[in-house]
Design a protein around this motif. Structure first.
Motif, PDB file in Angstrom:
ATOM      1  N   ALA A  65       0.843  -1.196   0.000  1.00 41.25           N
ATOM      2  CA  ALA A  65       0.000   0.000   0.000  1.00 41.25           C
ATOM      3  C   ALA A  65       0.875   1.243   0.000  1.00 41.25           C
ATOM      4  CB  ALA A  65      -0.942  -0.010   1.198  1.00 41.25           C
ATOM      5  N   ASP A  66       0.220   2.413  -0.040  1.00 38.90           N
ATOM      6  CA  ASP A  66       0.928   3.677  -0.247  1.00 38.90           C
ATOM      7  C   ASP A  66       1.617   4.201   1.013  1.00 38.90           C
ATOM      8  OD1 ASP A  66       0.081   4.072  -3.023  1.00 38.90           O
ATOM      9  OD2 ASP A  66      -1.911   4.218  -2.158  1.00 38.90           O
ATOM     10  N   VAL A  67       1.003   4.005   2.158  1.00 35.68           N
ATOM     11  CA  VAL A  67       1.577   4.523   3.405  1.00 35.68           C
ATOM     12  C   VAL A  67       1.278   3.535   4.518  1.00 35.68           C
ATOM     13  CG1 VAL A  67      -0.505   5.869   3.904  1.00 35.68           C
ATOM     14  CG2 VAL A  67       1.634   6.505   4.990  1.00 35.68           C
ATOM     15  N   GLY A  68       2.229   3.366   5.430  1.00 39.72           N
ATOM     16  CA  GLY A  68       2.055   2.390   6.494  1.00 39.72           C
ATOM     17  C   GLY A  68       1.806   3.036   7.841  1.00 39.72           C
ATOM     18  N   GLN A  69       1.097   2.300   8.689  1.00 38.71           N
ATOM     19  CA  GLN A  69       0.861   2.788  10.042  1.00 38.71           C
ATOM     20  C   GLN A  69       2.177   2.975  10.793  1.00 38.71           C
ATOM     21  OE1 GLN A  69      -1.817   0.006  11.916  1.00 38.71           O
ATOM     22  NE2 GLN A  69      -3.242   0.055  10.198  1.00 38.71           N
ATOM     23  N   ASP A  70       3.164   2.116  10.503  1.00 39.96           N
ATOM     24  CA  ASP A  70       4.456   2.244  11.174  1.00 39.96           C
ATOM     25  C   ASP A  70       5.155   3.543  10.778  1.00 39.96           C
ATOM     26  OD1 ASP A  70       4.776   1.355   8.554  1.00 39.96           O
ATOM     27  OD2 ASP A  70       6.632   0.286   8.996  1.00 39.96           O
TER      28      ASP A  70
END
Length: 408
Positions: A65-70
């Motif tokens: 995906a484009d952006v991670g929670q981490d």
């Protein structure tokens, strides 16, 4: 379709497109950030760390995906540790993403108390993205931004018909009643459908409760059924804190509501009459009274100067002294008018008709009497300036008066 996370907090109208794109990335092996691209952090603007969250939100920034929670968590930690940062703005343009981990990240955002945090809805802030935005307790958005979609979705694909046509048969061997539930080669039974619906509903309940708590509102069917709303409508329901023009104005609002007015870094705020009335009503009253007194004094002084010009200095001074005594006694203008009726009136004196005092010749004569020198009769040769119209008019009148005297 099998994905790393079965439940999604994702805007439904984007679900098919997003999930298909993720499947394509996974099967093509494109599962890492391209070489040379650093993980997203933040940009510093006027002391505010702006963290951009664009695209589908996944658990790990290095996955499909484009952006991670981490990556969001790391950017928040870096902004909190940076002494230059006075506030944090999460700038969203996202349809949402995986549901797993969103609550934990939202709880972390809500727990930040060392620096003020707000969210900006830059276009679309839906589902998981709105869950994170609401955790700040302050959501700013342009009027036509789209927010909400407080809901959960899970997709189960079935390809059994295609396999039958291809003559392919797949059998799962597993222990546990629900171990193969939702596999793509078997249709869901009613019991299995209820099982998945229960999971979706449980997460939806948590999602709604979190939004209501973070934004300080009650749950309302107008927004709890996964509706996507324009920000202007969402503001009326409490999902948006304020309508702003753009991200710069969102930064201004964050600074205004979180920094003391006397801070040297706080943006300057115009002192309006409404603000002064709210913050210092006694000062506003004193300033208004002072302004009225000043205007009144200017008018009285103007009238007395005019009287001195017309009636002479002695009479003007007498009136000035009378006005001062009336002020000391606190007499109003109406009381002065009533007092005038009680004072004796001087008899009218019959005078011969005279030239009006405000005529041009009278004014010229008065000016000439006040001057130490006579009005010039010819232009100043050294300056080379032509004779003024006022002087020319005075000379003409004097010449006419001399001729009339000679004729008499």
């Amino acid at each position: 379709m099998t994905t790393p996370d079965g439940l999604w907090a994702l805007a439904p109208q984007f679900a098919e497109q997003v999930l298909c794109d993720i499947q394509t990335r996974m099967t093509s092996g494109r599962m890492s950030v391209p070489a040379g691209q650093e993980p997203r952090r933040f940009s510093l603007r006027r002391g505010v760390a702006v963290i951009s969250i664009t695209g589908v939100i996944s658990r790990k920034e290095s996955l499909w995906a484009d952006v991670g929670q981490d990556g969001i968590r790391q950017a928040l930690d870096e902004a909190r540790q940076d002494e230059r940062v006075r506030g944090i703005l999460l700038s969203f343009n996202s349809p949402g993403g995986v549901a797993a981990g969103v609550k934990e990240l939202a709880d972390y955002i809500a727990s930040i108390d060392d620096k003020p945090v707000a969210a900006y809805a830059d276009g679309l802030t839906a589902s998981a993205a709105y869950w994170l935005a609401s955790a700040t307790g302050r959501v700013y958005a342009p009027a036509m931004a789209q927010v909400g979609s407080v809901g959960v979705i899970s997709e189960v694909r079935n390809i059994s018909g295609f396999l039958d046509k291809m003559g392919v048969s797949i059998t799962y061997i597993a222990s546990g009643k629900w171990k193969t539930a939702g596999n793509p080669v078997e249709k869901l039974t009613p019991e299995q459908t209820a099982y998945f619906q229960e999971r979706v509903d449980a997460l939806h309940t948590v999602f709604k409760a979190d939004v209501a708590q973070h934004m300080g509102i009650s749950q309302d069917p107008a927004w709890t059924e996964a509706q996507i709303l324009f920000a202007q409508s969402a503001q009326q329901l409490g999902l948006v804190t304020a309508i702003v023009r753009d991200e710069d104005q969102a930064i201004n609002r964050l600074l205004e509501v979180t920094m003391p007015d006397n801070s040297p870094d706080a943006p300057a705020q115009a002192m309006t009459r409404d603000r002064l009335a709210a913050e210092a009503p006694e000062l506003l009253k004193a300033l208004l009274e002072e302004g009225r007194d000043s205007a009144s004094n200017d008018g009285v002084e103007y009238a007395l100067n005019a009287m001195e010009t017309v009636c002479g200095k002695e009479k003007a001074e007498a009136v000035r002294a009378f006005v001062a005594q009336a002020k000391e006694l606190g007499l109003s203008a109406k009381q002065l008018a009533g007092l005038g009726k009680l004072m004796p009136q001087a008899p009218a004196v019959q005078q011969a008709p005279a030239e009006p005092q405000n005529s041009k010749s009278a004014i010229l004569n008065a000016l000439q009497e006040q001057s130490a020198q006579a009005l010039p009769t010819s232009p100043d040769a050294s300056a080379g300036q032509p004779k003024s119209s006022l002087v020319a008019d005075a000379e003409r009148r004097r010449a006419e008066a001399a001729r009339q005297g000679g004729n008499a």
